[in-house]
Scaffold this motif. Structure first.
Motif, short mmCIF file in Angstrom:
data_model
loop_
_atom_site.label_atom_id
_atom_site.label_comp_id
_atom_site.label_asym_id
_atom_site.label_seq_id
_atom_site.Cartn_x
_atom_site.Cartn_y
_atom_site.Cartn_z
N ILE A 40 0.74 -1.17 -0.12
CA ILE A 40 0.14 -0.02 -0.10
C ILE A 40 0.98 1.19 0.03
N LEU A 41 2.11 1.23 0.83
CA LEU A 41 2.70 2.38 1.15
C LEU A 41 3.59 2.72 -0.46
N GLY A 96 5.97 2.92 -12.96
CA GLY A 96 4.83 3.09 -11.81
C GLY A 96 3.76 2.36 -11.89
N LEU A 97 3.16 2.44 -13.27
CA LEU A 97 1.65 1.44 -13.23
C LEU A 97 2.09 0.10 -13.25
N ALA A 98 2.99 -0.35 -13.86
CA ALA A 98 3.47 -1.75 -13.70
C ALA A 98 3.71 -2.03 -12.42
N ILE A 99 4.26 -1.16 -11.44
CA ILE A 99 4.57 -1.74 -10.08
C ILE A 99 3.10 -1.75 -9.37
N VAL A 100 2.26 -0.60 -9.74
CA VAL A 100 0.93 -0.74 -9.07
C VAL A 100 0.06 -2.23 -9.25
N ASP A 101 0.46 -2.23 -10.79
CA ASP A 101 -0.57 -3.66 -11.22
C ASP A 101 0.00 -4.80 -10.52
N ALA A 102 1.24 -5.06 -10.10
CA ALA A 102 1.68 -6.23 -9.51
C ALA A 102 1.48 -6.22 -8.05
#
Length: 144
Positions: A40-41, A96-102
């Motif tokens: 989350i962080l 960034g979005l790939a990290i959020v997606d993972a």
């Protein structure tokens, strides 16, 4: 049972993470889910940084707990929805979005008049598996 907290982030991701952690401590399940809290962080960091870098505006961070999912929403003044892409091996941004997606169990982005909001959802680890697939016999966990 549920709650929502809102914060205007002026300085950056560190400020947003600190604020988020203070509010996450109010949820009983977070003490037993350090990996989820870390995810989350990290998501807060990525979304707030994206808002500051790409929109060049203050980010509005909202944490919402509905009893089933912790929603992390970041709104900014850029009306263009993000287009996930592949960052080159030497790139210093674009992941960034790939990290959020993972990290997130689910996420979405939607435009509104004058900006956009990206929301990621996190389920507590002690609940039902958030990773389900639709098979011929209805909803089931992968591999079952």
């Amino acid at each position: 049972m549920g709650w929502a907290r809102s914060f205007s982030v002026h300085r950056g991701a560190r400020e947003a993470r600190r604020w988020s952690l203070e509010h996450l401590d109010a949820l009983k399940w977070t003490a037993q889910a350090p990996d989820t809290v870390h995810s989350i962080l990290l998501t807060v960091s990525e979304l707030v940084t994206n808002a500051h870098v790409h929109a060049g505006s203050t980010a509005q961070l909202v944490l919402t707990w509905d009893g089933r999912c912790l929603h992390v929403s970041v709104a900014d003044s850029d009306p263009f929805l993000p287009a996930p892409g592949e960052a080159g091996t030497g790139a210093t941004s674009g992941r960034g979005l790939a990290i959020v997606d993972a990290l997130a169990d689910d996420w979405d982005a939607h435009a509104f008049h004058g900006g956009k909001t990206i929301t990621a959802c996190f389920h507590p680890t002690d609940g039902p598996s958030p990773h389900i697939t639709h098979g011929s016999g209805g909803w089931r966990e992968p591999g079952r």
